[in-house]
Design a protein around this motif. Structure first.
Motif, short mmCIF file in Angstrom:
data_model
loop_
_atom_site.label_atom_id
_atom_site.label_comp_id
_atom_site.label_asym_id
_atom_site.label_seq_id
_atom_site.Cartn_x
_atom_site.Cartn_y
_atom_site.Cartn_z
N VAL A 178 35.62 -16.61 35.20
CA VAL A 178 36.95 -16.38 34.63
C VAL A 178 36.95 -15.04 33.91
CG1 VAL A 178 36.34 -17.76 32.59
CG2 VAL A 178 38.73 -17.28 33.09
N PHE A 179 37.96 -14.23 34.23
CA PHE A 179 38.10 -12.90 33.63
C PHE A 179 39.02 -13.00 32.42
CE2 PHE A 179 40.04 -8.77 33.07
CZ PHE A 179 38.98 -7.89 33.25
N LEU A 180 38.56 -12.48 31.28
CA LEU A 180 39.31 -12.57 30.03
C LEU A 180 39.58 -11.19 29.45
CD1 LEU A 180 37.29 -15.48 28.36
CD2 LEU A 180 39.40 -15.65 29.69
N ASN A 181 40.61 -11.13 28.60
CA ASN A 181 40.88 -9.90 27.84
C ASN A 181 41.39 -10.29 26.45
OD1 ASN A 181 43.48 -10.72 28.34
ND2 ASN A 181 43.84 -9.22 29.95
N ASP A 182 42.19 -9.47 25.81
CA ASP A 182 42.60 -9.74 24.43
C ASP A 182 43.94 -10.46 24.31
OD1 ASP A 182 40.35 -8.75 23.22
OD2 ASP A 182 41.10 -6.70 23.12
N HIS A 183 44.50 -10.95 25.42
CA HIS A 183 45.74 -11.72 25.36
C HIS A 183 45.37 -13.18 25.09
CE1 HIS A 183 48.27 -8.43 26.77
NE2 HIS A 183 47.33 -8.16 27.65
N VAL A 184 45.55 -13.62 23.85
CA VAL A 184 45.05 -14.93 23.43
C VAL A 184 45.65 -16.06 24.26
CG1 VAL A 184 44.89 -16.57 21.52
CG2 VAL A 184 44.64 -14.11 21.09
N ALA A 190 43.84 -19.35 31.18
CA ALA A 190 42.80 -19.08 32.17
C ALA A 190 41.57 -19.94 31.92
CB ALA A 190 42.44 -17.60 32.17
N ILE A 191 41.18 -20.09 30.66
CA ILE A 191 40.01 -20.91 30.33
C ILE A 191 40.26 -22.36 30.70
CG2 ILE A 191 38.62 -21.81 28.42
CD1 ILE A 191 38.98 -19.07 27.05
N GLN A 192 41.46 -22.85 30.40
CA GLN A 192 41.77 -24.24 30.74
C GLN A 192 41.72 -24.44 32.26
OE1 GLN A 192 45.43 -25.71 29.09
NE2 GLN A 192 45.16 -27.74 29.92
N ALA A 193 42.26 -23.48 33.02
CA ALA A 193 42.23 -23.58 34.48
C ALA A 193 40.79 -23.57 34.99
CB ALA A 193 43.02 -22.44 35.11
N PRO A 204 28.97 -24.63 36.93
CA PRO A 204 28.94 -23.93 35.65
C PRO A 204 29.96 -22.79 35.62
CG PRO A 204 27.09 -23.27 37.00
CD PRO A 204 27.78 -24.38 37.75
N VAL A 205 30.20 -22.26 34.43
CA VAL A 205 31.26 -21.27 34.22
C VAL A 205 30.68 -19.99 33.63
CG1 VAL A 205 33.42 -20.76 33.01
CG2 VAL A 205 33.00 -23.06 33.87
N ASP A 219 33.40 -17.93 19.83
CA ASP A 219 34.73 -18.52 19.92
C ASP A 219 34.96 -19.10 21.33
OD1 ASP A 219 35.25 -17.78 17.32
OD2 ASP A 219 36.21 -15.89 17.89
N LEU A 220 34.52 -18.35 22.34
CA LEU A 220 34.68 -18.81 23.72
C LEU A 220 33.90 -20.10 23.95
CD1 LEU A 220 34.41 -15.46 25.70
CD2 LEU A 220 36.47 -16.80 25.25
N LYS A 221 32.70 -20.17 23.39
CA LYS A 221 31.88 -21.36 23.58
C LYS A 221 32.52 -22.57 22.90
CE LYS A 221 27.49 -18.94 24.19
NZ LYS A 221 26.13 -18.68 23.67
N GLY A 222 33.16 -22.33 21.76
CA GLY A 222 33.84 -23.42 21.07
C GLY A 222 35.02 -23.93 21.87
N VAL A 223 35.81 -23.01 22.42
CA VAL A 223 36.95 -23.40 23.24
C VAL A 223 36.49 -24.15 24.47
CG1 VAL A 223 38.85 -22.54 24.66
CG2 VAL A 223 38.42 -21.52 22.41
N ALA A 224 35.43 -23.64 25.11
CA ALA A 224 34.92 -24.28 26.32
C ALA A 224 34.45 -25.70 26.03
CB ALA A 224 33.78 -23.45 26.91
#
Length: 288
Positions: A178-184, A190-193, A204-205, A219-224
């Motif tokens: 999954v490609f991420l940037n600064d748009h929360v 995208a993370i949910q998808a 795995p992701v 923060d990403l690990k917490g959301v995941a």
């Protein structure tokens, strides 16, 4: 018109539908098989969409219109009655293919047959909670290859997620990237998808984060974790550049089996982004 579903809907199900565009092509039927499997894992209804293209019907009305056989190369009159019959035949084939793809899973399905412009008709049916599945060629080395106008229009305008499907050999230890940037908000979708794909495929992701991004790994690990992705199955990588060549190289290193990204992400703003999506030999999910 819409065919009636073959089974009754579960009143307790709030899952959005899985829409799949059927046009008679081999790749649209490959997308149908993928759509049926996704729907089976989520309990969603599969809605097949067949559009009788209005421009084609109008073109057939001109006396000078001709068509050329794809295999024979023979030019012949573009007959309105013949076009109508062909579209009816394709719609019947789509109806049978839809029933056949869903039958092994015992799911709900229906077919919408509309006359108009493909993008407009699909957008009239799609809702924010729906997943739209489109078949596409998995690899193209042709110079100047681009994402088709229909796929491009739906990717950028669909209210829900769009899956650009291609058939490929799944790598035994491949990852969902999954490609991420600064748009929360875009990142969250995208993370949910990606988490949904991970749970469905037991993969795995990997999160790809821009080198100058303010998104923090913890923060990403917490959301995941909140979305059900185990930390042991999660990898965060810094992306030095959004240049498509760099991105393609990292995807190969990660043994990506599917790419997930928001249509607002910086990668899709790159000049060669469309060519990257065409060239990648893997399914791509684009979130709003």
């Amino acid at each position: 018109m819409t065919d009636a579903p073959t089974t009754q809907a579960d009143p307790g199900t709030s899952t959005g539908r899985v829409l799949v565009l059927l046009d008679g092509s081999r790749m649209s039927y490959a997308a149908l098989r993928a759509a049926a499997e996704i729907a089976a894992s989520t309990g969603a209804e599969v809605l097949g969409v067949f559009v009788e293209e209005l421009n084609q019907l109008r073109s057939a009305g001109y006396g000078f219109a001709r068509e050329v056989g794809a295999s024979s190369g023979i030019s012949r009159p573009f007959d309105p009655a013949g076009v109508e019959q062909r579209m009816q035949r394709l719609a019947d084939q789509a109806r049978r293919a839809l029933a056949g793809a869903v039958a092994p899973h015992g799911g709900r399905h229906s077919l919408s047959v509309a006359r108009g412009h493909v993008i407009d008709e699909v957008l009239a049916l799609a809702g924010p909670g729906d997943l739209l599945v489109l078949g596409r060629v998995g690899w193209s080395s042709a110079p100047g290859a681009r994402l088709g106008s229909t796929a491009k229009g739906l990717v950028y305008r669909s209210p829900g997620k769009v899956l650009l499907w291609c058939e490929k050999h799944s790598l035994p230890q491949g990852r969902v990237v999954v490609f991420l940037n600064d748009h929360v908000d875009a990142n969250s979708r995208a993370i949910q998808a990606a988490a949904e794909v991970s749970r469905r495929s037991h993969r795995p992701v990997t999160f790809l984060v821009g080198a100058d991004s303010s998104v923090l790994s913890k923060d990403l690990k917490g959301v995941a974790r909140d979305l059900g992705v185990q930390e042991s199955e999660l990898r965060v990588r810094s992306l030095p550049s959004t240049d498509p060549v760099t991105v393609a190289g990292i995807l190969r290193q990660e043994r990506a089996v599917q790419l997930v990204l928001s249509r607002d992400c910086t990668l899709l703003q790159e000049p060669n982004a469309e060519r990257l999506l065409v060239a990648l030999n893997l399914p791509v999910t684009v979130t709003p």
